[in-house]
Scaffold this active site. Structure first.
Site, PDB file in Angstrom:
ATOM      1  N   ARG A   1      11.934  -2.374  10.542  1.00  0.00           N
ATOM      2  CA  ARG A   1      10.939  -1.732  11.397  1.00  0.00           C
ATOM      3  C   ARG A   1      10.782  -2.555  12.664  1.00  0.00           C
ATOM      4  NH1 ARG A   1       5.556  -0.091   8.120  1.00  0.00           N
ATOM      5  NH2 ARG A   1       4.651  -0.995   9.990  1.00  0.00           N
TER       6      ARG A   1
ATOM      7  N   ARG B   1      -8.882   1.464   9.366  1.00  0.00           N
ATOM      8  CA  ARG B   1      -8.495   0.084   9.680  1.00  0.00           C
ATOM      9  C   ARG B   1      -9.568  -0.623  10.499  1.00  0.00           C
ATOM     10  NH1 ARG B   1      -2.564   0.896   9.188  1.00  0.00           N
ATOM     11  NH2 ARG B   1      -1.496  -1.082   9.451  1.00  0.00           N
TER      12      ARG B   1
ATOM     13  N   LYS C   1       0.832  -1.216   0.000  1.00  0.00           N
ATOM     14  CA  LYS C   1       0.000   0.000   0.000  1.00  0.00           C
ATOM     15  C   LYS C   1       0.859   1.255   0.000  1.00  0.00           C
ATOM     16  CE  LYS C   1      -2.105  -0.797   3.940  1.00  0.00           C
ATOM     17  NZ  LYS C   1      -1.491  -2.064   4.402  1.00  0.00           N
TER      18      LYS C   1
ATOM     19  N   ARG D   1      11.644  -6.961   4.713  1.00  0.00           N
ATOM     20  CA  ARG D   1      11.524  -5.515   4.498  1.00  0.00           C
ATOM     21  C   ARG D   1      12.615  -4.770   5.274  1.00  0.00           C
ATOM     22  NH1 ARG D   1       5.863  -2.511   5.105  1.00  0.00           N
ATOM     23  NH2 ARG D   1       5.924  -3.158   7.294  1.00  0.00           N
TER      24      ARG D   1
ATOM     25  N   ARG E   1      -0.076  -8.711  13.847  1.00  0.00           N
ATOM     26  CA  ARG E   1      -0.634  -7.715  12.916  1.00  0.00           C
ATOM     27  C   ARG E   1      -1.537  -8.375  11.885  1.00  0.00           C
ATOM     28  NH1 ARG E   1       4.688  -5.517  10.910  1.00  0.00           N
ATOM     29  NH2 ARG E   1       3.556  -4.078   9.590  1.00  0.00           N
TER      30      ARG E   1
HETATM   31  P1  AMP Z   1       1.478   0.636   9.040  1.00  0.00           P
HETATM   32  O1  AMP Z   1       2.734   1.368   8.742  1.00  0.00           O
HETATM   33  O2  AMP Z   1       0.305   1.128   8.225  1.00  0.00           O
HETATM   34  O3  AMP Z   1       1.644  -0.861   8.964  1.00  0.00           O
HETATM   35  O4  AMP Z   1       1.108   0.965  10.557  1.00  0.00           O
HETATM   36  C1  AMP Z   1       1.966   0.624  11.619  1.00  0.00           C
HETATM   37  C2  AMP Z   1       1.218   0.599  12.946  1.00  0.00           C
HETATM   38  O5  AMP Z   1       0.655   1.906  13.197  1.00  0.00           O
HETATM   39  C3  AMP Z   1       0.019  -0.334  12.989  1.00  0.00           C
HETATM   40  O6  AMP Z   1       0.387  -1.669  13.301  1.00  0.00           O
HETATM   41  C4  AMP Z   1      -0.824   0.311  14.097  1.00  0.00           C
HETATM   42  O7  AMP Z   1      -0.272   0.044  15.375  1.00  0.00           O
HETATM   43  C5  AMP Z   1      -0.619   1.801  13.816  1.00  0.00           C
HETATM   44  N1  AMP Z   1      -1.643   2.327  12.879  1.00  0.00           N
HETATM   45  C6  AMP Z   1      -1.429   2.841  11.630  1.00  0.00           C
HETATM   46  N2  AMP Z   1      -2.584   3.223  11.071  1.00  0.00           N
HETATM   47  C7  AMP Z   1      -3.564   2.949  11.976  1.00  0.00           C
HETATM   48  C8  AMP Z   1      -4.979   3.096  11.977  1.00  0.00           C
HETATM   49  N3  AMP Z   1      -5.646   3.597  10.934  1.00  0.00           N
HETATM   50  N4  AMP Z   1      -5.644   2.701  13.102  1.00  0.00           N
HETATM   51  C9  AMP Z   1      -5.006   2.197  14.165  1.00  0.00           C
HETATM   52  N5  AMP Z   1      -3.680   2.019  14.208  1.00  0.00           N
HETATM   53  C10 AMP Z   1      -2.954   2.388  13.135  1.00  0.00           C
END
Ligand code: AMP
Length: 215
Positions: free
Chosen positions: A161, A89, A16, A128, A172
């Site tokens: 990360r 989400r 994404k 990654r 996740r």
């Molecule tokens: P991502 O980089 O999109 O994988 O996001 C990393 C982490 O940020 C996720 O595992 C959540 O802990 C938090 N996070 C990001 N976007 C959201 C969202 N829309 N709602 C809740 N937590 C989020």
């Protein structure tokens, strides 16, 4: 003016962020990545960062109220088409977003679901690597840097990360299936969902998304 507002949906590691970055740059859209915003907040030790840090480390979602506040702020002065990467989400976030976009008269054109099976996700996330300086993202299997774990763009040593470890990846993915996957039906019912195979070459996926954008 054409409506060019999108949500990119899919499991963690579906591509994404990568696709949103390419498409936003190419077509003059704004990419709003909630994960990036939260990581930046954690790095800077802001109130938001302090709140989000524990959830992120555990691979859990940051509470909906916090996320809705954050997205409202991001959309406050928006004057171009946008791509939401990693938001919404949960169904609660999607409902909140609907309300907000309706108030601002900013309809979505499509919700793009990047479809990638779980086994592939685990492989991808384990490989990654990210640049802690400029944010460039690599994959040691599919898109490696030219020099061993060094950023092509700025020469900084790449890192993993914190949430890309086996235990957190599993958590996740669980969270995705339980809390985020219901959005597939939510947006299908609104006739906004477009499913795209996220397993091919990145360039082919970009093309498939562009077809939707300019349909
Ligand atoms: P991502 O980089 O999109 O994988 O996001 C990393 C982490 O940020 C996720 O595992 C959540 O802990 C938090 N996070 C990001 N976007 C959201 C969202 N829309 N709602 C809740 N937590 C989020």
């Amino acid at each position: 003016m054409a409506i060019l507002n999108f949500v990119f949906l899919g499991p963690p590691g579906a591509g994404k962020g990568t696709q949103a970055e390419i498409i936003a740059k190419k077509h003059g859209l704004v990419k709003i990545s909630t994960g990036d915003i939260l990581r930046e907040a954690v790095k800077n030790g802001t109130e938001l960062g302090k709140l989000a840090d524990g959830y992120m480390k555990r691979g859990e979602l940051v509470p909906d109220e916090i996320m809705l506040g954050l997205i409202e702020e991001q959309l406050a002065n928006i004057d171009k088409g946008f791509i939401l990467d990693g938001f919404p989400r949960t169904v609660k976030q999607a409902e909140g977003l609907d309300e907000l976009l309706q108030k601002k008269q900013l309809p979505l054109k499509a919700v793009i679901l990047l479809d990638v099976p779980d086994e592939e996700i685990v492989k991808r996330l384990s490989a990654r690597r990210v640049c802690p300086n400029c944010g460039a993202v690599y994959n040691l299997l599919y898109n490696p840097p030219k020099n061993d774990e060094i950023c092509d763009v700025c020469g900084t040593k790449l890192v993993q990360r914190k949430d890309d470890n086996p235990e957190t990846i599993k958590r996740r993915l669980d969270v995705y299936h339980k809390q985020t996957a219901p959005l597939i039906d939510y947006y299908r019912a609104k006739e906004l969902l477009v499913k795209i195979d996220g397993t091919g070459k990145p360039e082919a996926i970009t093309e498939a998304i562009e077809e939707v954008i300019f349909k």
